[in-house]
Design a protein around this motif. Structure first.
Motif, PDB file in Angstrom:
ATOM      1  N   LYS A  87     -15.991 -18.208  -1.733  1.00  0.00           N
ATOM      2  CA  LYS A  87     -15.320 -19.512  -1.841  1.00  0.00           C
ATOM      3  C   LYS A  87     -13.858 -19.405  -2.254  1.00  0.00           C
ATOM      4  CE  LYS A  87     -15.270 -23.744  -4.616  1.00  0.00           C
ATOM      5  NZ  LYS A  87     -15.888 -25.013  -4.243  1.00  0.00           N
ATOM      6  N   GLN A 293      -3.483 -19.219   2.356  1.00  0.00           N
ATOM      7  CA  GLN A 293      -4.223 -20.375   1.863  1.00  0.00           C
ATOM      8  C   GLN A 293      -3.769 -20.715   0.440  1.00  0.00           C
ATOM      9  OE1 GLN A 293      -8.298 -18.633   3.075  1.00  0.00           O
ATOM     10  NE2 GLN A 293      -8.632 -20.823   2.933  1.00  0.00           N
ATOM     11  N   TYR A 294      -3.496 -19.683  -0.353  1.00  0.00           N
ATOM     12  CA  TYR A 294      -3.120 -19.898  -1.761  1.00  0.00           C
ATOM     13  C   TYR A 294      -1.615 -19.746  -1.963  1.00  0.00           C
ATOM     14  CZ  TYR A 294      -3.467 -19.657  -6.894  1.00  0.00           C
ATOM     15  OH  TYR A 294      -3.347 -19.903  -8.234  1.00  0.00           O
ATOM     16  N   ILE A 299       4.278 -21.502  -5.200  1.00  0.00           N
ATOM     17  CA  ILE A 299       3.210 -20.947  -6.050  1.00  0.00           C
ATOM     18  C   ILE A 299       3.694 -19.665  -6.726  1.00  0.00           C
ATOM     19  CG2 ILE A 299       1.059 -19.590  -5.830  1.00  0.00           C
ATOM     20  CD1 ILE A 299       0.327 -22.418  -6.224  1.00  0.00           C
ATOM     21  N   ALA A 302       5.723 -20.783  -9.697  1.00  0.00           N
ATOM     22  CA  ALA A 302       4.922 -21.554 -10.666  1.00  0.00           C
ATOM     23  C   ALA A 302       3.900 -20.678 -11.383  1.00  0.00           C
ATOM     24  CB  ALA A 302       4.215 -22.713  -9.956  1.00  0.00           C
TER      25      ALA A 302
ATOM     26  N   TRP B 228     -10.661 -27.392  -6.220  1.00  0.00           N
ATOM     27  CA  TRP B 228     -11.736 -26.496  -5.779  1.00  0.00           C
ATOM     28  C   TRP B 228     -13.075 -27.212  -5.690  1.00  0.00           C
ATOM     29  CZ3 TRP B 228     -10.324 -21.765  -4.178  1.00  0.00           C
ATOM     30  CH2 TRP B 228      -9.123 -21.234  -4.656  1.00  0.00           C
ATOM     31  N   LEU B 229     -13.191 -28.288  -6.438  1.00  0.00           N
ATOM     32  CA  LEU B 229     -14.490 -28.925  -6.623  1.00  0.00           C
ATOM     33  C   LEU B 229     -14.804 -29.871  -5.482  1.00  0.00           C
ATOM     34  CD1 LEU B 229     -16.070 -28.268  -9.118  1.00  0.00           C
ATOM     35  CD2 LEU B 229     -15.243 -30.362 -10.182  1.00  0.00           C
ATOM     36  N   ALA B 302       5.779 -27.214 -12.987  1.00  0.00           N
ATOM     37  CA  ALA B 302       4.817 -26.257 -12.409  1.00  0.00           C
ATOM     38  C   ALA B 302       3.437 -26.888 -12.217  1.00  0.00           C
ATOM     39  CB  ALA B 302       4.712 -25.016 -13.293  1.00  0.00           C
ATOM     40  N   VAL B 305       2.616 -27.980  -8.706  1.00  0.00           N
ATOM     41  CA  VAL B 305       2.610 -27.007  -7.608  1.00  0.00           C
ATOM     42  C   VAL B 305       1.174 -26.591  -7.299  1.00  0.00           C
ATOM     43  CG1 VAL B 305       3.399 -24.755  -6.820  1.00  0.00           C
ATOM     44  CG2 VAL B 305       4.904 -26.177  -8.236  1.00  0.00           C
ATOM     45  N   LEU B 306       0.736 -26.868  -6.099  1.00  0.00           N
ATOM     46  CA  LEU B 306      -0.644 -26.574  -5.706  1.00  0.00           C
ATOM     47  C   LEU B 306      -0.682 -25.424  -4.707  1.00  0.00           C
ATOM     48  CD1 LEU B 306      -2.166 -30.111  -5.095  1.00  0.00           C
ATOM     49  CD2 LEU B 306      -2.132 -28.758  -7.194  1.00  0.00           C
ATOM     50  N   PRO B 307      -1.823 -24.714  -4.677  1.00  0.00           N
ATOM     51  CA  PRO B 307      -2.029 -23.727  -3.619  1.00  0.00           C
ATOM     52  C   PRO B 307      -1.803 -24.367  -2.244  1.00  0.00           C
ATOM     53  CG  PRO B 307      -3.774 -23.578  -5.244  1.00  0.00           C
ATOM     54  CD  PRO B 307      -2.944 -24.768  -5.621  1.00  0.00           C
ATOM     55  N   LYS B 308      -1.341 -23.531  -1.323  1.00  0.00           N
ATOM     56  CA  LYS B 308      -0.900 -24.012  -0.011  1.00  0.00           C
ATOM     57  C   LYS B 308      -1.933 -24.910   0.673  1.00  0.00           C
ATOM     58  CE  LYS B 308       2.508 -23.991   2.748  1.00  0.00           C
ATOM     59  NZ  LYS B 308       3.807 -24.462   2.257  1.00  0.00           N
ATOM     60  N   TRP B 309      -3.176 -24.439   0.708  1.00  0.00           N
ATOM     61  CA  TRP B 309      -4.195 -25.208   1.433  1.00  0.00           C
ATOM     62  C   TRP B 309      -4.411 -26.581   0.798  1.00  0.00           C
ATOM     63  CZ3 TRP B 309      -6.930 -24.047  -2.969  1.00  0.00           C
ATOM     64  CH2 TRP B 309      -8.077 -24.802  -3.222  1.00  0.00           C
ATOM     65  N   LYS B 311      -2.230 -28.320  -1.090  1.00  0.00           N
ATOM     66  CA  LYS B 311      -1.027 -29.132  -0.862  1.00  0.00           C
ATOM     67  C   LYS B 311      -1.089 -29.777   0.521  1.00  0.00           C
ATOM     68  CE  LYS B 311       3.938 -28.984  -0.615  1.00  0.00           C
ATOM     69  NZ  LYS B 311       5.161 -28.265  -0.375  1.00  0.00           N
ATOM     70  N   ASN B 312      -1.455 -28.974   1.508  1.00  0.00           N
ATOM     71  CA  ASN B 312      -1.531 -29.497   2.879  1.00  0.00           C
ATOM     72  C   ASN B 312      -2.636 -30.545   3.016  1.00  0.00           C
ATOM     73  OD1 ASN B 312       0.545 -27.838   3.620  1.00  0.00           O
ATOM     74  ND2 ASN B 312      -0.753 -26.271   4.557  1.00  0.00           N
TER      75      ASN B 312
END
Lengths: 316, 316
Positions: A87, A293-294, A299, A302, B228-229, B302, B305-309, B311-312
């Motif tokens: 995951k 993906q991450y 990122i 940050a 993630w949840l 900070a 700021v989210l992981p790329k996936w 954020k998209n």
């Protein structure tokens, strides 16, 4: 058992109801894996519900448990500690790989110490395809982990036979002592200090890393800790790194399957001019979305920002 | 039981060995609390070892469990979900409070919906002492939570009688429907949607918030989720927020005692000029270190700021 006895095509099925392991217990009518360590993180545990035990063995180096979880995909556990789940594995694999690669002006030769699940190699191959990385040497002590990962973590372990990958099954510590090669980036993707990886968390290891590093090279390693778990240990690890490297920084990866939901990375170089917190190279947002993906350049920066108390405590 | 029957001076001790609760179980010779939810986070659990059960009751609104853990201090649990632990509560309390306060040019009137553990009030009082915040209205439905927090979380619940705090024991939703007051900042520090807080996660609630908001005011609420949840739920929550507010952002707090080690916050305003990701006001590094443990102007930015996936996926 040893890896030569391993027949990946004929793995016997394991009956969960009769399977016994220190990390596995029954609650009601369900079976759970619990990550516990009296020494490293007493009083807290992360649990994953098990649907099937896929494999268990004591290799010559460690206890290897692989199970299918109900919601995190397949899970690789070494000595009772989660190494990766299908995951969320990309978070750690991407951060530990792309932080140093995107910080280096021309990372041609890369060394990976450990990394048996082959997730870091998968990430490095993205930079081979991009004509940046020219060779990848991976030194993993336990080829059982690699073989089992090809079977049970096929999205991770798919490039260990890539033409640019030089795979060596041996002790990473010994390899570093003997090698005369110089690498632009060295990634230590080890298990935690309890077990075969103990030597990786000492001053002597940082010295070996420096010795195998090209001028302006960058090293990164997982710290086995995070700021909430054992900040004194982390402080000590950073002190050790600073004995050898002039420029040391600390980054955190945030993902559910690691203890406390976060894991620290120590990144270091002797290039005092470099700001490790800012990537030297960036892809377009579009390309970032295609290959990551991450990770992103946002990122990257940050990940170095720590809560006030931790920043002060670690002298960052 | 109701709060009028509660005698804080004479709380009977509870025998852990005979205590029964859906979240408590014995493993070997130790007792553990496990946070589980088949609906919200199936297949994963966070566990804390219990040294003593301090209190348990069914209030008119929810199941309240308070225990002393072996390594996280005292822990408040509502309907089986950890609300705060003494070890890491400051992370969430600081972020949900100081993000909107430090983003607003002059946050004089502040409303807190929920927040029975009084941690948000503690953080707001820092800005009263700074002559920024002039009045704090807190609307909490369950005064059992407040009373028990004064007893068992004394470092959190210490300012509900502060002269600038107007404490009202009533339904926050009803209060918002009826109030004619306008607030500069509204903080919704609720429990999760399962239970009395269900109404707080709907479009209608965002409309009520807007109605009680002064011009250029800012609202913030915990999302009950993280990337993630249940990212689809989060996406839906942000869509709901954007129906009412022109400027919506999403921040994450990283702390071990919340599910997956992280919790999202939705922050919104109708001030389209504002960049919520950048604090409008900053303290010196020295003052930050004096009054904050988690928050800093760097953490402020900070946290968005989210992981790329993610954020998209969330269109951020």
């Amino acid at each position: 058992m040893s890896s030569t006895d391993l027949d990946l095509e004929n793995i016997p099925s394991i009956d969960l109801q009769t399977f016994t392991h220190a990390s596995v217990s029954k609650q009601g009518d369900k079976y759970w894996f619990f990550e516990k360590s009296e020494e490293s993180f007493p009083g807290q545990t992360f649990g994953l519900e098990i649907s099937r035990i896929l494999y268990h063995t004591e290799s010559p180096f460690q206890d290897i448990l692989i199970f299918e979880s109900t919601t995190f995909g397949n899970v690789l556990v070494l000595n009772g500690i989660v190494q990766c789940t299908e995951k969320d594995e990309f978070a750690y694999q991407e951060l530990i790989t792309h932080l140093p690669i995107m910080s280096h002006p021309s990372p041609k030769k890369v060394l990976v110490i450990g990394g048996g699940d082959c997730g870091v190699i998968r990430e490095l191959v993205k930079h081979v395809e991009d004509n940046t990385v020219e060779s990848i040497t991976m030194v993993e002590i336990d080829d059982m982990v690699i073989k089992l990962s090809t079977k049970f973590l096929p999205n991770m372990a798919k490039y260990h036979n890539h033409p640019k990958v030089n795979l060596r099954i041996e002790d990473g510590f010994k390899f570093l002592k003997e090698t005369t090669e110089k690498f632009d980036v060295i990634i230590t993707d080890s298990s935690d200090p309890e077990g075969p990886a103990e030597e990786f968390f000492q001053v002597n290891y940082f010295k070996l890393l420096l010795n195998a590093l090209a001028k302006k090279g960058i090293v990164i390693m997982q710290s086995s800790e995070n700021i909430w778990l054992n900040i004194d240990y982390l402080k000590d690890l950073l002190v050790k790194a600073r004995i050898v490297f002039k420029n040391v920084a600390y980054s955190q990866c945030y993902m559910p399957s690691y203890t406390s939901g976060q894991l620290g990375l120590v990144i270091a170089t002797n290039d005092e001019e470099k700001t490790l917190q800012t990537p030297l190279r960036r892809f377009s947002e579009e390309k970032e979305s295609q290959i990551f993906q991450y990770y992103s350049s946002e990122i990257h920066s940050a990940s170095f920002v720590l809560p006030k108390w931790a920043k002060n405590k670690l002298d960052l």
